[in-house]
Design a protein around this motif. Sequence first.
Motif, PDB file in Angstrom:
ATOM      1  N   ILE A   1      17.486  12.807 -16.479  1.00  0.00           N
ATOM      2  CA  ILE A   1      17.423  11.580 -15.680  1.00  0.00           C
ATOM      3  C   ILE A   1      16.682  11.839 -14.379  1.00  0.00           C
ATOM      4  CG2 ILE A   1      18.801   9.898 -14.398  1.00  0.00           C
ATOM      5  CD1 ILE A   1      20.903  10.162 -16.661  1.00  0.00           C
ATOM      6  N   ARG A   2      16.952  12.965 -13.740  1.00  0.00           N
ATOM      7  CA  ARG A   2      16.260  13.284 -12.488  1.00  0.00           C
ATOM      8  C   ARG A   2      14.760  13.442 -12.723  1.00  0.00           C
ATOM      9  NH1 ARG A   2      17.534  18.024  -8.065  1.00  0.00           N
ATOM     10  NH2 ARG A   2      15.840  17.425  -6.690  1.00  0.00           N
ATOM     11  N   GLN A   3      14.393  14.118 -13.788  1.00  0.00           N
ATOM     12  CA  GLN A   3      12.977  14.307 -14.094  1.00  0.00           C
ATOM     13  C   GLN A   3      12.292  12.953 -14.331  1.00  0.00           C
ATOM     14  OE1 GLN A   3      12.379  16.798 -17.486  1.00  0.00           O
ATOM     15  NE2 GLN A   3      10.165  16.581 -17.461  1.00  0.00           N
ATOM     16  N   ASP A   4      12.926  12.084 -15.105  1.00  0.00           N
ATOM     17  CA  ASP A   4      12.363  10.761 -15.368  1.00  0.00           C
ATOM     18  C   ASP A   4      12.262   9.943 -14.082  1.00  0.00           C
ATOM     19  OD1 ASP A   4      12.247  11.423 -18.046  1.00  0.00           O
ATOM     20  OD2 ASP A   4      14.035  10.267 -18.596  1.00  0.00           O
ATOM     21  N   TYR A   5      13.313   9.958 -13.286  1.00  0.00           N
ATOM     22  CA  TYR A   5      13.354   9.170 -12.055  1.00  0.00           C
ATOM     23  C   TYR A   5      12.285   9.653 -11.075  1.00  0.00           C
ATOM     24  CZ  TYR A   5      15.599   6.192  -8.566  1.00  0.00           C
ATOM     25  OH  TYR A   5      15.879   5.207  -7.661  1.00  0.00           O
ATOM     26  N   ASP A   6      12.148  10.971 -10.927  1.00  0.00           N
ATOM     27  CA  ASP A   6      11.142  11.502 -10.018  1.00  0.00           C
ATOM     28  C   ASP A   6       9.728  11.162 -10.479  1.00  0.00           C
ATOM     29  OD1 ASP A   6      12.968  12.520  -8.211  1.00  0.00           O
ATOM     30  OD2 ASP A   6      12.955  14.539  -9.065  1.00  0.00           O
ATOM     31  N   ALA A   7       9.495  11.206 -11.782  1.00  0.00           N
ATOM     32  CA  ALA A   7       8.168  10.851 -12.308  1.00  0.00           C
ATOM     33  C   ALA A   7       7.867   9.376 -12.054  1.00  0.00           C
ATOM     34  CB  ALA A   7       8.095  11.161 -13.799  1.00  0.00           C
ATOM     35  N   GLN A   8       8.877   8.528 -12.172  1.00  0.00           N
ATOM     36  CA  GLN A   8       8.673   7.097 -11.970  1.00  0.00           C
ATOM     37  C   GLN A   8       8.598   6.708 -10.496  1.00  0.00           C
ATOM     38  OE1 GLN A   8      11.734   5.176 -14.267  1.00  0.00           O
ATOM     39  NE2 GLN A   8      10.981   6.051 -16.176  1.00  0.00           N
ATOM     40  N   ALA A   9       8.990   7.593  -9.599  1.00  0.00           N
ATOM     41  CA  ALA A   9       8.894   7.320  -8.163  1.00  0.00           C
ATOM     42  C   ALA A   9       7.510   7.640  -7.607  1.00  0.00           C
ATOM     43  CB  ALA A   9       9.955   8.119  -7.403  1.00  0.00           C
ATOM     44  N   ASP A  10       6.659   8.238  -8.414  1.00  0.00           N
ATOM     45  CA  ASP A  10       5.303   8.564  -7.993  1.00  0.00           C
ATOM     46  C   ASP A  10       4.515   7.270  -7.788  1.00  0.00           C
ATOM     47  OD1 ASP A  10       2.334   9.182  -8.600  1.00  0.00           O
ATOM     48  OD2 ASP A  10       3.228  11.158  -8.289  1.00  0.00           O
ATOM     49  N   PRO A  11       3.740   7.161  -6.710  1.00  0.00           N
ATOM     50  CA  PRO A  11       3.020   5.914  -6.460  1.00  0.00           C
ATOM     51  C   PRO A  11       1.996   5.572  -7.546  1.00  0.00           C
ATOM     52  CG  PRO A  11       2.303   7.605  -4.927  1.00  0.00           C
ATOM     53  CD  PRO A  11       3.490   8.150  -5.658  1.00  0.00           C
ATOM     54  N   ARG A  12       1.489   6.578  -8.256  1.00  0.00           N
ATOM     55  CA  ARG A  12       0.545   6.295  -9.350  1.00  0.00           C
ATOM     56  C   ARG A  12       1.239   5.581 -10.501  1.00  0.00           C
ATOM     57  NH1 ARG A  12      -1.436  12.344  -9.180  1.00  0.00           N
ATOM     58  NH2 ARG A  12       0.812  12.400  -9.114  1.00  0.00           N
ATOM     59  N   TYR A  13       2.484   5.918 -10.748  1.00  0.00           N
ATOM     60  CA  TYR A  13       3.273   5.231 -11.772  1.00  0.00           C
ATOM     61  C   TYR A  13       3.430   3.759 -11.388  1.00  0.00           C
ATOM     62  CZ  TYR A  13       7.171   4.317 -14.991  1.00  0.00           C
ATOM     63  OH  TYR A  13       7.987   3.805 -15.981  1.00  0.00           O
ATOM     64  N   GLY A  14       3.780   3.513 -10.118  1.00  0.00           N
ATOM     65  CA  GLY A  14       3.931   2.146  -9.629  1.00  0.00           C
ATOM     66  C   GLY A  14       2.622   1.380  -9.614  1.00  0.00           C
TER      67      GLY A  14
ATOM     68  N   PHE B   1       0.845  -1.184   0.000  1.00  0.00           N
ATOM     69  CA  PHE B   1       0.000   0.000   0.000  1.00  0.00           C
ATOM     70  C   PHE B   1       0.882   1.236   0.000  1.00  0.00           C
ATOM     71  CE2 PHE B   1      -2.549  -3.070   2.620  1.00  0.00           C
ATOM     72  CZ  PHE B   1      -3.484  -3.345   1.645  1.00  0.00           C
ATOM     73  N   ALA B   2       0.367   2.327  -0.537  1.00  0.00           N
ATOM     74  CA  ALA B   2       1.118   3.582  -0.547  1.00  0.00           C
ATOM     75  C   ALA B   2       0.162   4.733  -0.294  1.00  0.00           C
ATOM     76  CB  ALA B   2       1.811   3.778  -1.891  1.00  0.00           C
ATOM     77  N   TRP B   3       0.656   5.744   0.369  1.00  0.00           N
ATOM     78  CA  TRP B   3      -0.097   6.990   0.496  1.00  0.00           C
ATOM     79  C   TRP B   3       0.123   7.793  -0.782  1.00  0.00           C
ATOM     80  CZ3 TRP B   3       1.780   8.604   6.036  1.00  0.00           C
ATOM     81  CH2 TRP B   3       1.099   7.842   6.980  1.00  0.00           C
ATOM     82  N   PRO B   4      -0.753   8.744  -1.069  1.00  0.00           N
ATOM     83  CA  PRO B   4      -0.580   9.561  -2.284  1.00  0.00           C
ATOM     84  C   PRO B   4       0.723  10.368  -2.297  1.00  0.00           C
ATOM     85  CG  PRO B   4      -2.781   9.835  -1.384  1.00  0.00           C
ATOM     86  CD  PRO B   4      -2.011   9.025  -0.395  1.00  0.00           C
ATOM     87  N   THR B   5       1.269  10.649  -1.122  1.00  0.00           N
ATOM     88  CA  THR B   5       2.504  11.437  -1.029  1.00  0.00           C
ATOM     89  C   THR B   5       3.765  10.571  -0.995  1.00  0.00           C
ATOM     90  OG1 THR B   5       2.300  11.434   1.375  1.00  0.00           O
ATOM     91  CG2 THR B   5       1.363  13.324   0.181  1.00  0.00           C
ATOM     92  N   ALA B   6       3.597   9.253  -1.112  1.00  0.00           N
ATOM     93  CA  ALA B   6       4.733   8.335  -1.025  1.00  0.00           C
ATOM     94  C   ALA B   6       5.656   8.496  -2.231  1.00  0.00           C
ATOM     95  CB  ALA B   6       4.231   6.895  -0.952  1.00  0.00           C
ATOM     96  N   ARG B   7       6.868   8.042  -2.070  1.00  0.00           N
ATOM     97  CA  ARG B   7       7.830   7.970  -3.172  1.00  0.00           C
ATOM     98  C   ARG B   7       8.241   6.507  -3.262  1.00  0.00           C
ATOM     99  NH1 ARG B   7       6.552  11.461  -5.991  1.00  0.00           N
ATOM    100  NH2 ARG B   7       8.457  11.389  -7.182  1.00  0.00           N
TER     101      ARG B   7
END
Length: 113
Positions: free
Chosen positions: A58-71, A12-18
């Motif tokens: 790379i930072r922009q891509d990595y941060d976008a992929q760390a979003d719980p919605r992406y996961g 489970f993840a909160w909306p603010t999770a990374r």
Amino acid sequence: MCGKAYDPRFIFAWPTARYAVMSGASAAGTLAEIRARQMERTGQAVGEEERKALFDQIRQDYDAQADPRYGAARLWVDAIIDPARTREVLIRALEICALNTNVARFNPGILQT
């Protein structure tokens, strides 16, 4: 605090999770340096501007992929839950786990720490 590799019953993840092992800046610093060295080995000159552009991309891509919605879209996260409902979600998950006590032995192979 684990990923799918450890075979948890629920994630489970909160909306603010990374959902990441490290911060975007840390990952970008390492990956940008690796990519710049690869480019230099092929004979391309990599200046400071190119390194900064690599780092930023790379930072922009990595941060976008760390979003719980992406996961969650890739089934890495079972549910994104409202923090106010955490207690009831965990109680329900524990009740579900209690109904199935036959859990296969977790065998990660060689786990080096």
